[in-house]
Scaffold this motif. Structure first.
Motif, mmCIF file in Angstrom:
data_model
loop_
_atom_site.group_PDB
_atom_site.id
_atom_site.type_symbol
_atom_site.label_atom_id
_atom_site.label_comp_id
_atom_site.label_asym_id
_atom_site.label_seq_id
_atom_site.Cartn_x
_atom_site.Cartn_y
_atom_site.Cartn_z
ATOM 1 N N TRP A 45 -0.413 64.275 61.010
ATOM 2 C CA TRP A 45 -0.433 65.347 60.006
ATOM 3 C C TRP A 45 -1.833 65.911 59.789
ATOM 4 N N CYS B 27 2.053 70.107 60.043
ATOM 5 C CA CYS B 27 2.847 68.875 60.128
ATOM 6 C C CYS B 27 2.903 68.218 58.757
ATOM 7 N N MET C 190 6.387 65.083 66.811
ATOM 8 C CA MET C 190 4.946 65.301 66.973
ATOM 9 C C MET C 190 4.178 63.987 66.913
#
Length: 160
Positions: free
Chosen positions: A70, A76, A113
């Protein structure tokens, strides 16, 4: 632009609001491959490199990277991860190390991710730890292998 979830109707970027999505079990598996000479592969396998255990360092780096995705990837979400596993496979032909990361969570958004970041950073760490013996290594084949959970359903790459 309707299909791009991080772009609003005026074309500006925005963070997707996942607040109304149900929490569910999410899992993503990703891979990256580091191609090298057979001599370098054997040195890594035997633990004969100046910087120490390449495999241990790569696994730790991948785990740490997944937890900080993140901070690295714009937009994110910062999500709590249930687990991050890295499996490093030695391949003789062509000489390479295949990094497979598996990331799990119970959340309102997926962990694709995080899995891709874990595999990528583990591969970069293999390069960093081994560059004293070979600078011509190539990192490639970074991709999502599968993901489960969420509104969009499951995904599995056509070939593994």
């Amino acid at each position: 632009m309707d299909d791009l979830t991080h772009i609003d109707s005026s074309g500006d970027v925005h963070m997707v609001d996942v607040g109304s999505k149900p929490t569910s079990h999410r899992e993503a598996v990703a891979e990256a491959t580091v191609y090298m000479s057979l001599d370098t592969l054997r040195k890594i396998r035997q633990g004969n490199l100046p910087k120490g255990s390449v495999i241990s360092a790569a696994k730790l780096a991948g785990i740490m990277a997944a937890k900080r995705t993140w901070e690295l990837i714009p937009l994110c979400h910062n999500i709590s991860l249930s687990s991050v596993d890295l499996d490093l496979q030695f391949i003789e032909d062509p000489p390479s190390i295949r990094v497979v990361s598996t990331v799990r969570t119970e959340a309102q958004t997926g962990v694709e991710m995080e899995a891709l970041t874990a595999a990528s950073v583990a591969a970069l760490t293999i390069y960093d730890m081994s560059k004293a013996v070979e600078r011509g290594m190539v990192i490639g084949d970074i991709r999502l292998l599968k993901k489960t959970g969420g509104v969009h359903g499951d995904y599995k790459a056509e070939t593994e």
